[in-house]
Scaffold this active site. Structure first.
Site, mmCIF file in Angstrom:
data_model
loop_
_atom_site.group_PDB
_atom_site.id
_atom_site.type_symbol
_atom_site.label_atom_id
_atom_site.label_comp_id
_atom_site.label_asym_id
_atom_site.label_seq_id
_atom_site.Cartn_x
_atom_site.Cartn_y
_atom_site.Cartn_z
ATOM 1 N N CYS A 1 0.877 -1.256 -0.061
ATOM 2 C CA CYS A 1 -0.180 -0.022 0.040
ATOM 3 C C CYS A 1 0.794 1.337 -0.002
ATOM 4 O O CYS A 1 0.289 2.381 -0.088
ATOM 5 C CB CYS A 1 -1.102 -0.078 1.011
ATOM 6 S SG CYS A 1 -2.183 -1.347 0.949
ATOM 7 N N GLU B 1 -0.906 5.899 13.411
ATOM 8 C CA GLU B 1 -0.592 7.169 12.661
ATOM 9 C C GLU B 1 -0.768 8.312 13.728
ATOM 10 O O GLU B 1 0.250 9.352 13.484
ATOM 11 C CB GLU B 1 -1.623 7.372 11.625
ATOM 12 C CG GLU B 1 -1.099 7.021 10.282
ATOM 13 C CD GLU B 1 -2.055 7.533 9.130
ATOM 14 O OE1 GLU B 1 -1.523 8.292 8.154
ATOM 15 O OE2 GLU B 1 -3.081 7.064 9.175
#
Length: 425
Positions: free
Chosen positions: A172, A323
Protein backbone atom coordinates in the site's frame (compact mmCIF):
# COMPACT_ATOMS: atom_id res chain seq x y z
CA UNK A 1 24.61 17.38 -10.68
CA UNK A 2 24.18 16.41 -7.06
CA UNK A 3 20.83 15.39 -5.63
CA UNK A 4 20.57 18.79 -3.97
CA UNK A 5 21.32 20.53 -7.28
CA UNK A 6 18.43 19.11 -9.27
CA UNK A 7 15.08 20.00 -7.76
CA UNK A 8 12.08 17.97 -8.94
CA UNK A 9 8.60 19.37 -9.47
CA UNK A 10 5.19 18.14 -10.55
CA UNK A 11 4.00 19.80 -13.75
CA UNK A 12 1.25 17.39 -14.85
CA UNK A 13 -1.47 15.59 -12.90
CA UNK A 14 -4.22 13.18 -13.92
CA UNK A 15 -6.45 11.10 -11.70
CA UNK A 16 -8.84 8.24 -12.29
CA UNK A 17 -10.80 7.72 -9.11
CA UNK A 18 -14.17 6.62 -7.79
CA UNK A 19 -16.70 9.38 -8.27
CA UNK A 20 -15.27 10.70 -11.53
CA UNK A 21 -12.51 10.41 -14.10
CA UNK A 22 -10.14 13.35 -14.32
CA UNK A 23 -8.40 15.62 -11.84
CA UNK A 24 -11.23 18.15 -11.84
CA UNK A 25 -13.91 15.58 -11.04
CA UNK A 26 -11.67 14.10 -8.35
CA UNK A 27 -11.09 17.47 -6.70
CA UNK A 28 -14.78 18.37 -6.84
CA UNK A 29 -15.63 15.17 -4.98
CA UNK A 30 -13.01 15.80 -2.29
CA UNK A 31 -13.72 19.49 -1.77
CA UNK A 32 -17.45 18.82 -1.47
CA UNK A 33 -16.90 15.99 1.00
CA UNK A 34 -18.89 13.51 -1.08
CA UNK A 35 -18.35 9.76 -0.87
CA UNK A 36 -18.04 7.36 -3.78
CA UNK A 37 -18.36 4.13 -1.82
CA UNK A 38 -21.23 1.80 -2.77
CA UNK A 39 -22.34 -1.79 -2.89
CA UNK A 40 -20.17 -3.92 -5.18
CA UNK A 41 -21.52 -4.18 -8.74
CA UNK A 42 -18.61 -5.96 -10.49
CA UNK A 43 -19.68 -9.40 -9.23
CA UNK A 44 -22.20 -10.94 -6.86
CA UNK A 45 -20.88 -9.97 -3.40
CA UNK A 46 -23.48 -12.00 -1.44
CA UNK A 47 -21.02 -14.72 -0.26
CA UNK A 48 -18.61 -12.19 1.23
CA UNK A 49 -18.34 -10.59 4.64
CA UNK A 50 -17.58 -7.18 3.12
CA UNK A 51 -19.81 -6.21 0.19
CA UNK A 52 -18.90 -2.56 -0.36
CA UNK A 53 -16.25 -0.92 -2.53
CA UNK A 54 -15.33 2.33 -4.22
CA UNK A 55 -15.67 1.51 -7.91
CA UNK A 56 -14.68 3.72 -10.84
CA UNK A 57 -17.22 4.29 -13.60
CA UNK A 58 -14.76 3.87 -16.45
CA UNK A 59 -15.30 3.29 -20.16
CA UNK A 60 -11.92 2.68 -21.84
CA UNK A 61 -13.22 3.70 -25.26
CA UNK A 62 -14.68 6.97 -24.00
CA UNK A 63 -11.25 7.80 -22.61
CA UNK A 64 -9.32 7.23 -25.81
CA UNK A 65 -8.23 3.60 -25.75
CA UNK A 66 -8.52 1.66 -28.98
CA UNK A 67 -10.30 -1.72 -29.02
CA UNK A 68 -6.92 -3.41 -29.37
CA UNK A 69 -5.47 -1.56 -26.40
CA UNK A 70 -8.49 -2.31 -24.25
CA UNK A 71 -8.39 -5.96 -25.31
CA UNK A 72 -4.78 -6.59 -24.33
CA UNK A 73 -4.66 -4.54 -21.12
CA UNK A 74 -5.94 -5.37 -17.67
CA UNK A 75 -8.22 -2.74 -16.16
CA UNK A 76 -5.39 -1.38 -13.96
CA UNK A 77 -3.11 -1.02 -17.00
CA UNK A 78 -5.92 0.82 -18.79
CA UNK A 79 -6.16 3.22 -15.85
CA UNK A 80 -2.40 3.79 -15.93
CA UNK A 81 -2.25 4.52 -19.65
CA UNK A 82 -5.22 6.88 -19.66
CA UNK A 83 -3.86 8.72 -16.60
CA UNK A 84 -0.38 8.95 -18.14
CA UNK A 85 -1.71 10.48 -21.34
CA UNK A 86 -3.78 12.90 -19.29
CA UNK A 87 -0.81 13.94 -17.14
CA UNK A 88 1.33 14.60 -20.22
CA UNK A 89 -1.47 16.71 -21.73
CA UNK A 90 -1.92 18.61 -18.46
CA UNK A 91 1.79 19.40 -18.26
CA UNK A 92 1.92 20.76 -21.81
CA UNK A 93 5.24 19.00 -22.26
CA UNK A 94 6.41 17.90 -25.70
CA UNK A 95 7.98 14.57 -24.82
CA UNK A 96 9.21 14.22 -28.39
CA UNK A 97 11.47 17.24 -27.92
CA UNK A 98 13.52 15.37 -25.31
CA UNK A 99 16.09 12.62 -25.74
CA UNK A 100 13.77 9.59 -25.42
CA UNK A 101 16.46 7.73 -23.46
CA UNK A 102 16.20 10.41 -20.76
CA UNK A 103 12.44 10.09 -20.33
CA UNK A 104 11.46 7.34 -17.90
CA UNK A 105 8.45 5.63 -16.37
CA UNK A 106 7.68 4.24 -12.94
CA UNK A 107 4.34 2.68 -12.06
CA UNK A 108 3.35 1.51 -8.61
CA UNK A 109 0.95 -1.38 -8.14
CA UNK A 110 0.27 -3.63 -5.17
CA UNK A 111 -1.63 -6.45 -6.87
CA UNK A 112 -1.01 -6.05 -10.60
CA UNK A 113 -3.55 -7.49 -13.03
CA UNK A 114 -5.70 -9.08 -10.35
CA UNK A 115 -9.00 -8.72 -12.18
CA UNK A 116 -7.78 -10.35 -15.38
CA UNK A 117 -5.96 -13.12 -13.53
CA UNK A 118 -9.07 -13.83 -11.48
CA UNK A 119 -11.26 -13.98 -14.58
CA UNK A 120 -8.79 -16.14 -16.50
CA UNK A 121 -8.43 -18.62 -13.67
CA UNK A 122 -12.18 -19.06 -13.53
CA UNK A 123 -12.15 -19.75 -17.26
CA UNK A 124 -9.25 -22.23 -17.42
CA UNK A 125 -10.45 -24.06 -14.29
CA UNK A 126 -14.08 -24.15 -15.43
CA UNK A 127 -15.17 -22.08 -12.46
CA UNK A 128 -12.81 -23.90 -10.08
CA UNK A 129 -14.16 -27.35 -11.01
CA UNK A 130 -10.92 -28.58 -12.59
CA UNK A 131 -7.83 -29.32 -10.52
CA UNK A 132 -5.76 -29.52 -13.71
CA UNK A 133 -6.55 -26.35 -15.63
CA UNK A 134 -6.91 -26.33 -19.41
CA UNK A 135 -4.43 -23.82 -20.85
CA UNK A 136 -6.18 -23.90 -24.23
CA UNK A 137 -8.86 -21.61 -22.77
CA UNK A 138 -6.40 -19.02 -21.46
CA UNK A 139 -6.53 -15.47 -22.75
CA UNK A 140 -3.85 -14.85 -25.42
CA UNK A 141 -2.63 -11.88 -23.35
CA UNK A 142 -2.37 -13.93 -20.16
CA UNK A 143 1.40 -13.45 -19.88
CA UNK A 144 0.96 -9.68 -19.80
CA UNK A 145 -1.46 -10.09 -16.93
CA UNK A 146 0.94 -12.35 -15.06
CA UNK A 147 3.87 -9.90 -15.08
CA UNK A 148 3.15 -6.46 -13.55
CA UNK A 149 6.05 -5.03 -15.57
CA UNK A 150 3.56 -4.91 -18.45
CA UNK A 151 2.05 -1.81 -16.78
CA UNK A 152 5.28 0.16 -17.14
CA UNK A 153 5.78 -1.15 -20.68
CA UNK A 154 2.30 0.03 -21.70
CA UNK A 155 2.81 3.50 -20.20
CA UNK A 156 6.24 3.83 -21.82
CA UNK A 157 4.71 2.89 -25.18
CA UNK A 158 1.88 5.37 -24.69
CA UNK A 159 4.14 8.35 -23.95
CA UNK A 160 7.22 7.45 -26.00
CA UNK A 161 9.60 6.97 -23.06
CA UNK A 162 12.73 4.90 -23.74
CA UNK A 163 14.58 5.58 -20.50
CA UNK A 164 14.33 3.61 -17.24
CA UNK A 165 11.00 1.85 -16.98
CA UNK A 166 9.92 -0.09 -13.92
CA UNK A 167 7.14 -1.20 -11.61
CA UNK A 168 7.42 -0.59 -7.87
CA UNK A 169 5.37 -3.03 -5.79
CA UNK A 170 5.56 -2.44 -2.05
CA UNK A 171 1.97 -3.05 -1.05
CA UNK A 172 0.00 0.00 0.00
CA UNK A 173 2.99 2.35 -0.15
CA UNK A 174 3.65 1.56 -3.83
CA UNK A 175 2.11 4.83 -5.05
CA UNK A 176 4.39 6.89 -2.84
CA UNK A 177 7.45 4.76 -3.47
CA UNK A 178 7.12 4.80 -7.27
CA UNK A 179 7.08 8.59 -7.28
CA UNK A 180 9.92 8.74 -4.75
CA UNK A 181 12.02 6.48 -6.97
CA UNK A 182 11.25 8.64 -10.02
CA UNK A 183 12.37 11.75 -8.14
CA UNK A 184 15.71 10.12 -7.34
CA UNK A 185 16.30 9.25 -11.01
CA UNK A 186 15.93 12.91 -11.95
CA UNK A 187 17.97 14.14 -9.00
CA UNK A 188 20.88 11.87 -9.78
CA UNK A 189 20.89 12.97 -13.41
CA UNK A 190 19.81 9.68 -15.00
CA UNK A 191 16.64 11.19 -16.50
CA UNK A 192 15.22 14.63 -17.23
CA UNK A 193 11.52 13.74 -17.26
CA UNK A 194 9.63 10.99 -15.47
CA UNK A 195 6.05 9.86 -15.99
CA UNK A 196 5.32 8.37 -12.60
CA UNK A 197 2.38 7.22 -10.54
CA UNK A 198 0.42 4.13 -9.60
CA UNK A 199 -2.61 2.07 -10.58
CA UNK A 200 -4.60 -0.76 -9.06
CA UNK A 201 -7.93 -2.38 -9.90
CA UNK A 202 -8.30 -5.02 -7.17
CA UNK A 203 -12.09 -5.25 -6.77
CA UNK A 204 -12.41 -8.96 -7.51
CA UNK A 205 -13.62 -12.03 -5.63
CA UNK A 206 -10.11 -13.20 -4.75
CA UNK A 207 -9.16 -9.84 -3.22
CA UNK A 208 -12.39 -9.57 -1.24
CA UNK A 209 -11.89 -13.12 0.04
CA UNK A 210 -8.32 -12.35 1.17
CA UNK A 211 -9.34 -9.28 3.15
CA UNK A 212 -12.42 -11.03 4.50
CA UNK A 213 -10.15 -13.72 5.94
CA UNK A 214 -8.25 -11.23 8.11
CA UNK A 215 -11.29 -9.01 8.74
CA UNK A 216 -9.50 -5.92 7.41
CA UNK A 217 -12.44 -4.62 5.34
CA UNK A 218 -15.65 -3.26 6.79
CA UNK A 219 -18.79 -5.42 7.00
CA UNK A 220 -20.95 -2.27 7.02
CA UNK A 221 -22.69 -3.22 3.76
CA UNK A 222 -26.07 -1.88 4.91
CA UNK A 223 -24.77 1.70 4.63
CA UNK A 224 -22.09 1.73 1.91
CA UNK A 225 -22.01 5.52 1.47
CA UNK A 226 -20.88 5.91 5.09
CA UNK A 227 -18.91 2.69 5.46
CA UNK A 228 -15.42 4.24 5.35
CA UNK A 229 -14.90 6.04 8.67
CA UNK A 230 -11.25 6.84 9.37
CA UNK A 231 -10.53 8.07 12.90
CA UNK A 232 -14.18 7.60 13.89
CA UNK A 233 -14.88 5.64 17.05
CA UNK A 234 -17.30 3.38 15.15
CA UNK A 235 -14.87 2.45 12.34
CA UNK A 236 -14.51 -1.26 11.67
CA UNK A 237 -12.30 -1.68 8.60
CA UNK A 238 -11.47 -0.12 5.27
CA UNK A 239 -13.44 0.02 2.02
CA UNK A 240 -11.60 -1.45 -0.96
CA UNK A 241 -11.20 0.94 -3.89
CA UNK A 242 -9.55 1.23 -7.29
CA UNK A 243 -8.04 3.93 -9.46
CA UNK A 244 -4.86 5.58 -10.64
CA UNK A 245 -2.92 8.82 -10.53
CA UNK A 246 0.01 9.71 -12.76
CA UNK A 247 2.32 12.75 -12.77
CA UNK A 248 4.82 14.41 -15.03
CA UNK A 249 7.95 15.14 -13.01
CA UNK A 250 10.79 17.29 -14.26
CA UNK A 251 13.68 19.41 -13.06
CA UNK A 252 12.56 22.79 -11.74
CA UNK A 253 14.68 25.06 -13.95
CA UNK A 254 13.72 23.13 -17.06
CA UNK A 255 10.05 23.47 -16.13
CA UNK A 256 10.44 27.21 -15.60
CA UNK A 257 12.24 27.67 -18.91
CA UNK A 258 9.32 26.20 -20.81
CA UNK A 259 6.78 28.16 -18.75
CA UNK A 260 5.17 25.11 -17.19
CA UNK A 261 2.66 25.35 -14.35
CA UNK A 262 4.31 23.93 -11.23
CA UNK A 263 1.95 22.24 -8.79
CA UNK A 264 4.58 21.54 -6.16
CA UNK A 265 8.15 20.54 -5.55
CA UNK A 266 8.71 17.07 -4.16
CA UNK A 267 11.05 18.28 -1.49
CA UNK A 268 11.55 15.17 0.60
CA UNK A 269 10.81 11.45 0.60
CA UNK A 270 11.72 8.49 2.79
CA UNK A 271 10.57 4.95 3.40
CA UNK A 272 11.14 2.62 6.34
CA UNK A 273 10.07 -0.84 7.52
CA UNK A 274 9.08 -2.05 10.95
CA UNK A 275 10.51 -5.61 10.54
CA UNK A 276 7.79 -6.65 12.94
CA UNK A 277 4.67 -8.26 11.50
CA UNK A 278 2.91 -8.72 8.15
CA UNK A 279 -0.23 -6.88 9.24
CA UNK A 280 0.48 -5.68 12.77
CA UNK A 281 1.70 -2.22 13.75
CA UNK A 282 3.53 -1.15 16.87
CA UNK A 283 1.37 1.36 18.73
CA UNK A 284 4.09 4.00 19.11
CA UNK A 285 4.32 4.72 15.36
CA UNK A 286 8.10 4.86 15.53
CA UNK A 287 8.80 3.64 11.98
CA UNK A 288 6.37 6.05 10.33
CA UNK A 289 7.72 8.84 12.52
CA UNK A 290 11.23 8.00 11.35
CA UNK A 291 10.17 8.13 7.69
CA UNK A 292 8.57 11.53 8.34
CA UNK A 293 11.71 12.79 10.10
CA UNK A 294 13.97 11.77 7.23
CA UNK A 295 11.61 13.23 4.58
CA UNK A 296 11.53 16.54 6.48
CA UNK A 297 15.31 16.48 6.81
CA UNK A 298 15.72 15.91 3.09
CA UNK A 299 13.34 18.82 2.47
CA UNK A 300 15.38 20.92 4.93
CA UNK A 301 12.21 21.75 6.81
CA UNK A 302 11.05 21.61 10.39
CA UNK A 303 7.86 19.85 11.43
CA UNK A 304 6.22 23.15 12.37
CA UNK A 305 6.40 24.27 8.73
CA UNK A 306 3.86 21.63 7.64
CA UNK A 307 0.47 23.18 6.86
CA UNK A 308 -1.51 19.98 6.21
CA UNK A 309 -1.06 16.25 6.66
CA UNK A 310 -2.67 13.79 4.31
CA UNK A 311 -3.05 10.71 6.48
CA UNK A 312 -3.01 7.09 5.40
CA UNK A 313 -6.26 6.94 7.40
CA UNK A 314 -7.40 3.50 6.33
CA UNK A 315 -10.19 3.20 8.89
CA UNK A 316 -8.80 0.23 10.78
CA UNK A 317 -8.48 0.72 14.51
CA UNK A 318 -4.79 -0.09 14.80
CA UNK A 319 -3.71 1.97 11.76
CA UNK A 320 -5.47 5.17 12.84
CA UNK A 321 -4.03 4.97 16.35
CA UNK A 322 -0.58 4.10 15.01
CA UNK A 323 -0.65 7.12 12.71
CA UNK A 324 -1.87 9.48 15.38
CA UNK A 325 1.08 8.43 17.53
CA UNK A 326 3.48 8.86 14.60
CA UNK A 327 2.32 12.42 13.91
CA UNK A 328 2.75 13.38 17.55
CA UNK A 329 6.16 11.73 17.66
CA UNK A 330 7.45 13.44 14.50
CA UNK A 331 5.72 16.86 14.59
CA UNK A 332 5.59 17.37 18.35
CA UNK A 333 3.14 19.97 19.64
CA UNK A 334 2.63 21.21 16.06
CA UNK A 335 0.68 18.00 15.40
CA UNK A 336 -2.17 19.40 17.48
CA UNK A 337 -2.27 22.60 15.39
CA UNK A 338 -2.11 20.93 11.98
CA UNK A 339 -5.16 19.80 10.02
CA UNK A 340 -5.02 16.11 9.13
CA UNK A 341 -7.49 14.27 6.90
CA UNK A 342 -8.07 10.99 5.11
CA UNK A 343 -9.48 10.99 1.58
CA UNK A 344 -10.03 7.22 1.88
CA UNK A 345 -13.24 8.21 3.62
CA UNK A 346 -14.46 9.31 0.17
CA UNK A 347 -12.60 7.21 -2.44
CA UNK A 348 -11.78 4.06 -0.48
CA UNK A 349 -8.43 2.31 -0.30
CA UNK A 350 -7.09 1.43 -3.74
CA UNK A 351 -4.07 -0.42 -2.31
CA UNK A 352 -0.94 0.44 -4.31
CA UNK A 353 -2.63 3.24 -6.23
CA UNK A 354 -3.79 5.25 -3.24
CA UNK A 355 -0.38 6.74 -2.43
CA UNK A 356 -0.27 8.45 -5.82
CA UNK A 357 -3.93 9.42 -5.63
CA UNK A 358 -3.16 11.06 -2.29
CA UNK A 359 -0.15 12.90 -3.76
CA UNK A 360 -2.59 14.28 -6.35
CA UNK A 361 -4.96 15.33 -3.56
CA UNK A 362 -2.09 17.18 -1.88
CA UNK A 363 -1.03 18.93 -5.08
CA UNK A 364 -4.62 20.05 -5.70
CA UNK A 365 -5.04 21.15 -2.06
CA UNK A 366 -1.99 23.36 -2.55
CA UNK A 367 -3.37 24.72 -5.80
CA UNK A 368 -6.73 25.64 -4.28
CA UNK A 369 -5.62 26.38 -0.69
CA UNK A 370 -8.30 24.01 0.56
CA UNK A 371 -7.86 21.06 2.91
CA UNK A 372 -10.14 18.14 1.99
CA UNK A 373 -12.20 16.73 4.84
CA UNK A 374 -12.46 13.35 6.51
CA UNK A 375 -15.98 12.28 5.57
CA UNK A 376 -18.18 10.24 7.94
CA UNK A 377 -16.27 11.42 11.02
CA UNK A 378 -19.09 11.95 13.50
CA UNK A 379 -17.84 10.16 16.64
CA UNK A 380 -14.12 10.84 17.16
CA UNK A 381 -12.05 8.12 18.79
CA UNK A 382 -10.57 9.63 21.99
CA UNK A 383 -7.27 7.98 21.10
CA UNK A 384 -7.27 9.88 17.78
CA UNK A 385 -7.26 13.35 19.24
CA UNK A 386 -5.80 15.50 16.45
CA UNK A 387 -7.63 17.88 14.11
CA UNK A 388 -8.96 15.42 11.54
CA UNK A 389 -11.08 18.01 9.61
CA UNK A 390 -14.43 16.27 10.04
CA UNK A 391 -17.06 16.34 7.28
CA UNK A 392 -16.36 19.72 5.65
CA UNK A 393 -13.43 21.01 3.60
CA UNK A 394 -11.49 23.92 5.09
CA UNK A 395 -9.89 26.93 3.44
CA UNK A 396 -6.26 27.12 4.50
CA UNK A 397 -3.07 28.31 2.90
CA UNK A 398 -1.02 25.23 2.17
CA UNK A 399 2.59 25.90 1.25
CA UNK A 400 3.98 22.64 2.61
CA UNK A 401 2.16 19.33 2.85
CA UNK A 402 3.08 15.95 4.31
CA UNK A 403 1.57 12.76 2.91
CA UNK A 404 2.19 9.31 4.37
CA UNK A 405 1.46 5.68 3.62
CA UNK A 406 1.44 2.46 5.61
CA UNK A 407 1.42 -1.00 4.06
CA UNK A 408 1.18 -4.67 4.96
CA UNK A 409 4.66 -6.01 5.49
CA UNK A 410 5.52 -3.10 7.76
CA UNK A 411 6.25 -0.53 5.04
CA UNK A 412 6.04 3.13 6.06
CA UNK A 413 6.61 5.97 3.58
CA UNK A 414 6.45 9.76 3.82
CA UNK A 415 6.70 12.57 1.28
CA UNK A 416 6.88 16.35 1.64
CA UNK A 417 5.45 18.57 -1.08
CA UNK A 418 6.16 22.29 -0.99
CA UNK A 419 5.99 25.42 -3.09
CA UNK A 420 9.41 25.85 -4.72
CA UNK A 421 9.81 29.38 -3.37
CA UNK A 422 9.27 28.05 0.16
CA UNK A 423 12.12 25.58 -0.11
CA UNK A 424 14.63 27.80 -1.90
CA UNK A 425 18.08 26.42 -1.11
Amino acid sequence: MTSHGRRVVITGVEVIAPGGVGADAFWNLLSEGRTATRGITFFDPAPFRSRVAAEVDFDPYAHGLTPREARRMDRAAQFAVVAARGAVADSGIDVGAYDPYRVGVTVGSAVGATMSLDEDYRTVSDGGRLDLVDHAYADPFFYGYFVPSSFAAEVALAVGAQGPSSVVSAGCTSGLDSVGYAVELIREGTTDVMVAGASDAPISPITMACFDAIKATTPRHDDPAHASRPFDGTRNGFVLGEGAAVFVLEELQSARRRGAHVYAEIAGYATRSNAYHMTGLRPDGAEMAEAIRVALDEARMNGDEIDYVNAHGSGTKQNDRHETAAFKRSLGEHAYRTPVSSIKSMVGHSLGAIGSIEIAACALAMKHHVVPPTANLHTPDPECDLDYVPLTARERRTDAVLTVGSGFGGFQSAMVLARPERTAR
